[in-house]
Design an enzyme around this catalytic site. Sequence first.
Site, PDB file in Angstrom:
ATOM      1  N   HIS A  67       0.818  -1.203   0.000  1.00 50.01           N
ATOM      2  CA  HIS A  67       0.000   0.000   0.000  1.00 50.01           C
ATOM      3  C   HIS A  67       0.851   1.252   0.000  1.00 50.01           C
ATOM      4  O   HIS A  67       1.992   1.256   0.466  1.00 50.01           O
ATOM      5  CB  HIS A  67      -0.973   0.026   1.184  1.00 50.01           C
ATOM      6  CG  HIS A  67      -0.315  -0.210   2.515  1.00 50.01           C
ATOM      7  ND1 HIS A  67      -0.055  -1.464   3.004  1.00 50.01           N
ATOM      8  CD2 HIS A  67       0.125   0.644   3.464  1.00 50.01           C
ATOM      9  CE1 HIS A  67       0.514  -1.379   4.191  1.00 50.01           C
ATOM     10  NE2 HIS A  67       0.634  -0.103   4.490  1.00 50.01           N
ATOM     11  N   CYS A 176       1.348   1.734  12.079  1.00 50.72           N
ATOM     12  CA  CYS A 176       2.290   1.453  10.988  1.00 50.72           C
ATOM     13  C   CYS A 176       2.535   2.760  10.253  1.00 50.72           C
ATOM     14  O   CYS A 176       1.787   3.729  10.428  1.00 50.72           O
ATOM     15  CB  CYS A 176       1.756   0.357  10.060  1.00 50.72           C
ATOM     16  SG  CYS A 176       0.346   0.834   9.043  1.00 50.72           S
TER      17      CYS A 176
END
Length: 634
Positions: A67, A176
């Site tokens: 991503h 994250c």
Amino acid sequence: MNIIELLNPNVMILDLKSKDKLTAITEMVDKLAEENCISDKEVFKQGIIAREEQTTTGLGDGIAMPHAKNKAVVTPTVLFAKSEEGLDYEALDGQPTHLFFMIAAPEGANDTHLQALASLSRLLIKPEFVASLKTVETSDDVIRLFKEATAEQDTPAEEITPVDSSQPFVVAVTACPTGIAHTYMAEDALKNKAAEMGISIKVETNGSDGVKNRLTAEDIERATAVIVAADKQVEMARFDGKPLLNRPVSDGIRKTEELLTKASQADAPIYHGDNSASSDDGAEQSKGTVGSRIYKHLMNGVSNMLPFVIGGGIVIALAFMLDQAMGVPQDQLEKLGEYNAFPGYLRSIGNAAFGFMLPILAGFIASSIADRPGLVAGFVAGALAASGGAGFLGALIGGFLAGYVMLGLKKLFANLPKSLAGIRTILFYPFFGVLVTGLLMLLVNIPMKAVNVGLNDFLNNLSGVNAALLGALLAGMMAIDLGGPVNKAAYVFGTGTLAASVVSGGSTVMAAVMAGGMVPPLAIFFSTLLFKNKYSQKDQQAGLTNLVMGASFITEGAIPFAAQDPLRTLPGFVVGSAITGSLVSSLGIKLMAPHGGIFVILLVNKPFLYIGFILLGSLISAVIVGLMRKSVNN
């Protein structure tokens, strides 16, 4: 927004051909570009690869979630891909990966997009759902499975309240770097495993949509231990005195039982707000190479210093302009900027801001190295560099010195008796940090003052060929990586010359640096006008925005064009910037502001000549770039 709205049947690959990680990424990025979900393949791909370099997004159990969130994304999309044979995606469990979800999130992704992506993450920790996905044959099958799964998906509980005082209660933080996928997968993995083990838990998420389910002081106080499963910085000082497990976010997904077992038994080192406690693996892991860590520390100091430089520098420059407009007698010109009362007050404001510049630089370098305890020693180092004549370079060295002195003190005091642990942070660290750093600055100030004075004299005495060469070098550096380390090095050098040059009317170095940084985006604007056959319709529209960015001294506006074809673009940028910087420096053009572009043109001693040289360099760059680019079909 539902996750199904982000799953486009036309952006699915049900028979992924790639056999390795890099080609798989390329194949998926090409599909996104083919369906116009992204505007720039290379920029988006670099974002994906940069995320993979931090930690693999191959989660194990045959799933990967590459991503990126960047400006190349036109339409928020989740690409689904399936590999029948599986491929080596460097997954955490070492097994082949079969299912891929490539998430393309725009830079300004809103809450609804982020919530949909979080729901995707939560679905992928359900084994039965994943097993069903591995059998799909058509895009309609994929959409049907997701519709069924989202209809059943419950809103996760904020917290499981302990049923009795004997039941352990654990708190956790997940995070994250992009805050899109792993954050929420770790959250749900921890909650589900805790429910199985009879452990009460509250999980705070630090995602792209901000901090959710924030831990309160009461939560932390009554918790047996803290789990931090994060690949980015989270707020740590609040956990002072608690047993704490500090692990990567992937461990929150893959090693939940181990983490919860240790946390429920308080089997973890005691964390101290000064960061003296290590992770349970023995030491706090340093990320990146030595060079990248030094650069990070330096940029932490520079980014916090620049507002003081910019604000103070422009106010001082305005004081000079206003004083000159109000009139200063010929025999009082040495008092220019403070002769009249109001300009004099403006200059005192600017001087006050400038006075913070070096302590802020050194203080935040030191705090980046040693956390909050480094701040006071760094401030003192910067102040001593300023008063001792060591200047910008002395403060820079002093910041690193203070940070590493504080790290040494942390190790020295690590084994103090518990009875003294409470005064370590409030007494020992500031006292010994300031004392040791202050004494060591004696060794820094003497040689650095000589270097600083010599450098300023050298710059002030430059003329002709020497000035032209320095201007060309620094302006060219501004165009080499368009906001990267080389660009930042030139800019920091330029701002470092401002304080000593304000009295003499400004810095030729700063003038060359800013001119060089304005050239690349302006060159793109001119190139899209002069060579329309070399740019797509979308690039031509983007070229117009580069006019504004270039005029505002935002070099980064040229990055998307450089990323498309760096070998045909960057050389042209460097040539045009270097020529501009050479002309600016050789003719003694001075600038009193560290930023602002065309909006601070009145703070340039030769404004029309300055604008002319910037336009000349931009046109030269535009022609070189345009001639080197390949033609496109719009």
